[in-house]
Design a protein around this motif. Structure first.
Motif, PDB file in Angstrom:
ATOM      1  N   LEU A   1       0.911  -5.520  15.425  1.00 38.63           N
ATOM      2  CA  LEU A   1      -0.224  -6.429  15.519  1.00 38.63           C
ATOM      3  C   LEU A   1       0.246  -7.856  15.768  1.00 38.63           C
ATOM      4  O   LEU A   1       1.310  -8.272  15.311  1.00 38.63           O
ATOM      5  N   ASP A   2      -0.597  -8.634  16.489  1.00 43.17           N
ATOM      6  CA  ASP A   2      -0.347 -10.065  16.632  1.00 43.17           C
ATOM      7  C   ASP A   2      -0.391 -10.715  15.255  1.00 43.17           C
ATOM      8  O   ASP A   2      -1.043 -10.222  14.330  1.00 43.17           O
ATOM      9  N   ILE A   3       0.263 -11.868  15.115  1.00 48.79           N
ATOM     10  CA  ILE A   3       0.387 -12.506  13.806  1.00 48.79           C
ATOM     11  C   ILE A   3      -0.975 -12.820  13.197  1.00 48.79           C
ATOM     12  O   ILE A   3      -1.172 -12.685  11.988  1.00 48.79           O
ATOM     13  N   ARG A   4      -1.945 -13.229  14.032  1.00 50.46           N
ATOM     14  CA  ARG A   4      -3.283 -13.510  13.484  1.00 50.46           C
ATOM     15  C   ARG A   4      -3.851 -12.285  12.781  1.00 50.46           C
ATOM     16  O   ARG A   4      -4.373 -12.368  11.663  1.00 50.46           O
ATOM     17  N   TYR A   5      -3.748 -11.117  13.439  1.00 52.86           N
ATOM     18  CA  TYR A   5      -4.284  -9.905  12.838  1.00 52.86           C
ATOM     19  C   TYR A   5      -3.461  -9.478  11.630  1.00 52.86           C
ATOM     20  O   TYR A   5      -4.000  -8.923  10.666  1.00 52.86           O
ATOM     21  N   GLN A   6      -2.157  -9.716  11.650  1.00 54.60           N
ATOM     22  CA  GLN A   6      -1.347  -9.405  10.479  1.00 54.60           C
ATOM     23  C   GLN A   6      -1.852 -10.161   9.256  1.00 54.60           C
ATOM     24  O   GLN A   6      -2.041  -9.587   8.174  1.00 54.60           O
ATOM     25  N   LEU A   7      -2.079 -11.447   9.435  1.00 59.81           N
ATOM     26  CA  LEU A   7      -2.546 -12.273   8.318  1.00 59.81           C
ATOM     27  C   LEU A   7      -3.943 -11.856   7.868  1.00 59.81           C
ATOM     28  O   LEU A   7      -4.225 -11.793   6.662  1.00 59.81           O
ATOM     29  N   GLU A   8      -4.820 -11.569   8.828  1.00 60.29           N
ATOM     30  CA  GLU A   8      -6.193 -11.202   8.484  1.00 60.29           C
ATOM     31  C   GLU A   8      -6.241  -9.867   7.750  1.00 60.29           C
ATOM     32  O   GLU A   8      -6.966  -9.715   6.755  1.00 60.29           O
ATOM     33  N   ILE A   9      -5.474  -8.878   8.227  1.00 58.81           N
ATOM     34  CA  ILE A   9      -5.476  -7.566   7.585  1.00 58.81           C
ATOM     35  C   ILE A   9      -4.942  -7.660   6.165  1.00 58.81           C
ATOM     36  O   ILE A   9      -5.526  -7.113   5.214  1.00 58.81           O
ATOM     37  N   LEU A  10      -3.831  -8.364   5.964  1.00 60.24           N
ATOM     38  CA  LEU A  10      -3.247  -8.450   4.627  1.00 60.24           C
ATOM     39  C   LEU A  10      -4.106  -9.289   3.683  1.00 60.24           C
ATOM     40  O   LEU A  10      -4.177  -8.992   2.481  1.00 60.24           O
ATOM     41  N   SER A  11      -4.775 -10.305   4.194  1.00 54.14           N
ATOM     42  CA  SER A  11      -5.722 -11.062   3.367  1.00 54.14           C
ATOM     43  C   SER A  11      -6.869 -10.165   2.922  1.00 54.14           C
ATOM     44  O   SER A  11      -7.312 -10.212   1.760  1.00 54.14           O
ATOM     45  N   LEU A  12      -7.354  -9.334   3.837  1.00 55.90           N
ATOM     46  CA  LEU A  12      -8.425  -8.406   3.502  1.00 55.90           C
ATOM     47  C   LEU A  12      -7.975  -7.414   2.437  1.00 55.90           C
ATOM     48  O   LEU A  12      -8.697  -7.154   1.463  1.00 55.90           O
ATOM     49  N   VAL A  13      -6.777  -6.869   2.600  1.00 52.07           N
ATOM     50  CA  VAL A  13      -6.245  -5.923   1.611  1.00 52.07           C
ATOM     51  C   VAL A  13      -6.197  -6.563   0.234  1.00 52.07           C
ATOM     52  O   VAL A  13      -6.644  -5.979  -0.763  1.00 52.07           O
ATOM     53  N   ARG A  14      -5.669  -7.763   0.175  1.00 51.27           N
ATOM     54  CA  ARG A  14      -5.502  -8.429  -1.117  1.00 51.27           C
ATOM     55  C   ARG A  14      -6.835  -8.736  -1.786  1.00 51.27           C
ATOM     56  O   ARG A  14      -6.926  -8.791  -3.017  1.00 51.27           O
ATOM     57  N   ASP A  15      -7.892  -8.910  -0.974  1.00 50.62           N
ATOM     58  CA  ASP A  15      -9.200  -9.274  -1.520  1.00 50.62           C
ATOM     59  C   ASP A  15     -10.084  -8.075  -1.834  1.00 50.62           C
ATOM     60  O   ASP A  15     -11.212  -8.245  -2.294  1.00 50.62           O
ATOM     61  N   LEU A  16      -9.603  -6.853  -1.600  1.00 52.15           N
ATOM     62  CA  LEU A  16     -10.443  -5.670  -1.806  1.00 52.15           C
ATOM     63  C   LEU A  16     -10.857  -5.498  -3.265  1.00 52.15           C
ATOM     64  O   LEU A  16     -11.948  -5.033  -3.563  1.00 52.15           O
ATOM     65  N   GLY A  17      -9.944  -5.811  -4.176  1.00 51.63           N
ATOM     66  CA  GLY A  17     -10.209  -5.549  -5.590  1.00 51.63           C
ATOM     67  C   GLY A  17      -9.617  -4.237  -6.066  1.00 51.63           C
ATOM     68  O   GLY A  17      -9.557  -3.969  -7.267  1.00 51.63           O
ATOM     69  N   THR A  18      -9.182  -3.384  -5.112  1.00 50.01           N
ATOM     70  CA  THR A  18      -8.537  -2.118  -5.466  1.00 50.01           C
ATOM     71  C   THR A  18      -7.084  -2.364  -5.861  1.00 50.01           C
ATOM     72  O   THR A  18      -6.540  -3.454  -5.691  1.00 50.01           O
ATOM     73  N   THR A  19      -6.453  -1.322  -6.358  1.00 46.33           N
ATOM     74  CA  THR A  19      -4.998  -1.306  -6.470  1.00 46.33           C
ATOM     75  C   THR A  19      -4.457  -0.916  -5.102  1.00 46.33           C
ATOM     76  O   THR A  19      -4.970   0.010  -4.465  1.00 46.33           O
ATOM     77  N   ASN A  20      -3.447  -1.624  -4.633  1.00 43.85           N
ATOM     78  CA  ASN A  20      -2.930  -1.405  -3.282  1.00 43.85           C
ATOM     79  C   ASN A  20      -1.426  -1.164  -3.314  1.00 43.85           C
ATOM     80  O   ASN A  20      -0.692  -1.905  -3.961  1.00 43.85           O
ATOM     81  N   LEU A  21      -1.007  -0.127  -2.598  1.00 40.39           N
ATOM     82  CA  LEU A  21       0.410   0.170  -2.428  1.00 40.39           C
ATOM     83  C   LEU A  21       0.685   0.178  -0.933  1.00 40.39           C
ATOM     84  O   LEU A  21       0.053   0.938  -0.193  1.00 40.39           O
ATOM     85  N   LEU A  22       1.590  -0.667  -0.474  1.00 36.34           N
ATOM     86  CA  LEU A  22       1.828  -0.743   0.958  1.00 36.34           C
ATOM     87  C   LEU A  22       3.302  -0.876   1.275  1.00 36.34           C
ATOM     88  O   LEU A  22       4.052  -1.539   0.555  1.00 36.34           O
ATOM     89  N   ALA A  23       3.702  -0.203   2.345  1.00 34.34           N
ATOM     90  CA  ALA A  23       5.030  -0.367   2.907  1.00 34.34           C
ATOM     91  C   ALA A  23       4.965  -1.459   3.953  1.00 34.34           C
ATOM     92  O   ALA A  23       4.056  -1.473   4.789  1.00 34.34           O
ATOM     93  N   LEU A  24       5.915  -2.391   3.900  1.00 35.06           N
ATOM     94  CA  LEU A  24       5.939  -3.502   4.847  1.00 35.06           C
ATOM     95  C   LEU A  24       7.348  -3.693   5.385  1.00 35.06           C
ATOM     96  O   LEU A  24       8.339  -3.516   4.668  1.00 35.06           O
ATOM     97  N   HIS A  25       7.405  -4.067   6.650  1.00 29.37           N
ATOM     98  CA  HIS A  25       8.680  -4.348   7.313  1.00 29.37           C
ATOM     99  C   HIS A  25       9.024  -5.827   7.203  1.00 29.37           C
ATOM    100  O   HIS A  25      10.189  -6.194   7.018  1.00 29.37           O
ATOM    101  N   ASP A  26       8.009  -6.685   7.300  1.00 29.91           N
ATOM    102  CA  ASP A  26       8.205  -8.134   7.318  1.00 29.91           C
ATOM    103  C   ASP A  26       8.316  -8.649   5.884  1.00 29.91           C
ATOM    104  O   ASP A  26       7.352  -8.637   5.116  1.00 29.91           O
ATOM    105  N   LEU A  27       9.506  -9.142   5.531  1.00 27.85           N
ATOM    106  CA  LEU A  27       9.741  -9.578   4.154  1.00 27.85           C
ATOM    107  C   LEU A  27       8.964 -10.842   3.803  1.00 27.85           C
ATOM    108  O   LEU A  27       8.584 -11.039   2.643  1.00 27.85           O
ATOM    109  N   ASN A  28       8.731 -11.709   4.764  1.00 31.83           N
ATOM    110  CA  ASN A  28       7.972 -12.925   4.468  1.00 31.83           C
ATOM    111  C   ASN A  28       6.507 -12.612   4.188  1.00 31.83           C
ATOM    112  O   ASN A  28       5.897 -13.207   3.285  1.00 31.83           O
ATOM    113  N   LEU A  29       5.928 -11.673   4.931  1.00 32.05           N
ATOM    114  CA  LEU A  29       4.566 -11.241   4.624  1.00 32.05           C
ATOM    115  C   LEU A  29       4.517 -10.555   3.265  1.00 32.05           C
ATOM    116  O   LEU A  29       3.590 -10.780   2.476  1.00 32.05           O
TER     117      LEU A  29
END
Length: 264
Positions: free
Chosen positions: A176-204
């Motif tokens: 994904l383009d960086i804009r979508y990366q940020l938007e998707i991860l912001s959405l995940v964090r705001d869900l309120g659920t417990t989230n488990l995710l594998a990520l390649h980008d260490l800064n994200l």
């Protein structure tokens, strides 16, 4: 739908997965408390995707177990598990021509009997989920025609209508383009659920995750808050790279800058 979703308590106990005598996941003990976003990082081949597949059930662990609120996920049927756990895969490509709205509505199937029609309540959940992830205008588009970022948003909406307590995401920002990366991860964090995710980008991972687990060779070699885990020493040992790690002056998260190897 804008109300926080319920959040589950995830724990793995000595979780292992073995193929042809090789342990791809080796005795992993991992925890994600209700409402936490927990990241799994590590080099290619470290076991991230295999670990996640054992948690969400496409692979059956050969040792140990994964527990959601104390219940063994591996002992559940697929439909029972899908009422409590939603997955968002790396690549949302589809070989069939469903609309975005139809793909999202599939998230209600774990809560329905076979061939049971959608109710007005189901339709409202779908509409609200599409609005929440910002793809309501695409409801009648063919799912395969969407861009990568749009597909990931639609799959997030599908996860929302499942009403899960745990969301498992395998490289949700891949390609994904960086804009979508940020938007998707912001959405995940705001869900309120417990989230488990594998990520390649260490800064994200450092910015969006509450805690990190570092896998190497199928084993956890470090865990904790990002600022405790992401050190130059660990990156040299696990990834084989030279890096500088500092605290970002705006976000307060650790920031990794990779350095080229010295000239030979």
């Amino acid at each position: 739908m804008n109300q926080p979703l319920p959040a589950g308590d995830l724990r793995t106990e000595h979780l292992s997965y073995e193929v042809d005598g090789k342990l791809l996941v080796d005795g992993v003990d991992l925890a994600a408390a209700p409402g936490e976003t927990v990241g799994v990082v590590g080099p290619n081949g470290s076991g991230k995707t295999t670990l996640l597949r054992c948690v969400y059930g496409t692979l059956r662990a050969t040792g140990g177990r994964a527990l959601l609120d104390g219940d063994d996920l591996g002992a559940m049927g697929a439909k029972a598990r899908a009422r409590r756990l939603a997955t968002v895969p790396q690549d949302g490509q589809a070989a069939f021509e469903l609309t975005v709205e139809q793909v999202v509505a599939m998230g209600r199937s774990p809560h329905k009997r076979f061939w049971e029609a959608d109710t007005a309540a189901d339709e409202e959940l779908v509409r609200a989920a599409l609005e929440r992830v910002g793809v309501a205008a695409l409801a009648h588009r063919a799912f395969p025609s969407l861009s990568g970022g749009e597909r990931q948003r639609a799959l997030m909406a599908r996860a929302l209508v499942q009403r899960p307590t745990l969301v498992v995401l395998d490289e949700p920002t891949n390609h994904l383009d960086i804009r979508y990366q940020l938007e998707i991860l912001s959405l995940v964090r705001d869900l309120g659920t417990t989230n488990l995710l594998a990520l390649h980008d260490l800064n994200l991972a450092a910015y969006y995750c509450d805690r990190l687990y570092v896998l190497d060779g199928g084993r956890i070699v470090a865990s904790g808050a990002p600022k405790e885990v992401l050190t130059a020493e660990l990156l040299a040992t696990v990834y084989g790279v030279t890096a500088e790690v500092s605290t970002h002056p705006v976000t307060g998260a650790p920031t990794v800058v990779y350095l080229p190897p010295p000239a030979s």
